[in-house]
Design an enzyme around this catalytic site. Structure first.
Site, PDB file in Angstrom:
ATOM      1  N   LEU A 104      41.238  30.694  42.156  1.00  0.00           N
ATOM      2  CA  LEU A 104      41.738  30.535  40.675  1.00  0.00           C
ATOM      3  C   LEU A 104      42.805  29.652  40.473  1.00  0.00           C
ATOM      4  CD1 LEU A 104      40.677  34.098  38.709  1.00  0.00           C
ATOM      5  CD2 LEU A 104      39.263  31.820  39.501  1.00  0.00           C
ATOM      6  N   SER A 111      42.848  43.085  36.973  1.00  0.00           N
ATOM      7  CA  SER A 111      41.580  42.726  37.540  1.00  0.00           C
ATOM      8  C   SER A 111      40.550  43.952  36.823  1.00  0.00           C
ATOM      9  CB  SER A 111      41.400  43.347  39.094  1.00  0.00           C
ATOM     10  OG  SER A 111      40.277  43.341  39.393  1.00  0.00           O
ATOM     11  N   ASN A 112      39.307  43.811  36.688  1.00  0.00           N
ATOM     12  CA  ASN A 112      38.300  44.670  36.012  1.00  0.00           C
ATOM     13  C   ASN A 112      38.346  45.673  37.014  1.00  0.00           C
ATOM     14  OD1 ASN A 112      35.663  44.487  37.711  1.00  0.00           O
ATOM     15  ND2 ASN A 112      36.572  42.634  37.667  1.00  0.00           N
ATOM     16  N   TYR A 117      43.263  48.232  45.895  1.00  0.00           N
ATOM     17  CA  TYR A 117      43.274  47.057  45.059  1.00  0.00           C
ATOM     18  C   TYR A 117      43.391  47.142  43.274  1.00  0.00           C
ATOM     19  CZ  TYR A 117      42.402  42.562  42.813  1.00  0.00           C
ATOM     20  OH  TYR A 117      42.228  41.484  41.983  1.00  0.00           O
ATOM     21  N   SER A 175      34.359  38.239  36.795  1.00  0.00           N
ATOM     22  CA  SER A 175      34.069  37.360  38.090  1.00  0.00           C
ATOM     23  C   SER A 175      34.139  36.018  37.460  1.00  0.00           C
ATOM     24  CB  SER A 175      32.609  37.660  38.478  1.00  0.00           C
ATOM     25  OG  SER A 175      32.484  39.007  38.588  1.00  0.00           O
TER      26      SER A 175
END
Length: 271
Positions: free
Chosen positions: A18, A114-115, A139, A168
């Site tokens: 990203l 993060s999800n 994580y 995502s």
């Protein structure tokens, strides 16, 4: 687009997936884009400066944030890994980043969460940023720590953060899970810019998703950030469903929002 322009904007993790996508996009919003990664990733383009730094190195992070107006923090471990690299990059590294921001009086950080902070909620549930964390691994646990750290540094020192629980982010969704979690690259840019430029954010948590018809995440509590996605995974739905017509409901990755992360690891640290 926004008329707000930064003098020097820092992008960490600039050579990551990203980071590489955001690099040319963020140059439009600043006079100088400072790029950082732990390894060499080539020369600077016009309007850029490159500073190599390890997140776990406190002195390096202190130098990295000098003269910076705002931070887009994409650096760190981005997959399920053994504990030690996650500890160094995502926990010690996040602390070093916020300490450096406090020292240099940097008042706005966009934190790539993060999800996977909520990966152990089921796919038949719709949750919001106000629901408790349910990490699906080490994580996700480290990203939950980062969000708590951001809250502490806002409450105690007034440093504002938008924590982006990125779903995502790819050119297109790869499977049926991503019909719910997909974030286009253009919407990623819209999300980051909204997080940088919203007038008041305190510590806000927002899921990073496009305007998908299927969704597990309600971003209503973060409407004040001003993010309005314009893309949708529905454009790709027919092709995705043709590739994956059936889902194995006996697979935990199909039951839980974290997908494959719920059955990845644990890993043993290498001595």
């Amino acid at each position: 687009m926004t008329p707000i322009r930064f003098g020097r904007l820092l992008l960490t993790g600039a050579a990551g997936n990203l980071g590489r996508e955001l690099r040319p996009r963020l140059r439009r919003y600043c006079d100088t884009l400072r790029l950082s990664h732990r390894r060499d990733f080539g020369p600077a383009e016009p309007g850029e400066e490159i500073v190599l730094a390890h997140l776990e190195n406190k002195a390096a992070m202190l130098a990295l944030l000098e003269g910076v107006d705002a931070v887009v923090h994409m650096g760190g471990v981005s997959t399920e890994q053994p504990w030690q690299p996650i500890l160094e990059s995502n926990i010690v590294g996040a602390y070093n980043l916020y300490e450096a921001a406090r020292h240099h009086r940097v008042w706005r950080i966009v934190f790539a969460s993060s999800n996977h902070v909520t990966g152990f909620y089921r796919q038949d549930q719709v949750i919001s940023p106000r629901d408790p964390a349910r990490p699906d691994g080490l994580y996700g646990l480290s990203k939950a720590f980062g969000e708590d750290l951001a809250q502490l540094y806002f409450d105690r020192f007034g440093i504002e953060t938008v924590s982006l629980r990125i779903g995502s982010s790819y050119a297109e969704p790869k499977d049926r899970r991503m019909l719910a979690t997909w974030l286009s690259f253009d919407d990623l840019e819209r999300l980051v810019v909204a997080a940088l430029t919203a007038p008041v954010v305190g510590h806000s948590v927002i899921y990073g998703i496009s305007d998908n018809a299927t969704t597990w995440w309600d971003n209503t509590p973060a409407r004040h950030v001003g993010y309005r996605p314009q893309d949708s995974s529905d454009t790709f739905r027919a092709a995705v469903e043709a590739r994956q017509p059936r889902i194995d409901l006996d697979d935990p990755a199909a039951r839980y929002q974290g997908g494959a992360f719920v059955r990845t690891g644990p890993f043993e640290d290498q001595a």
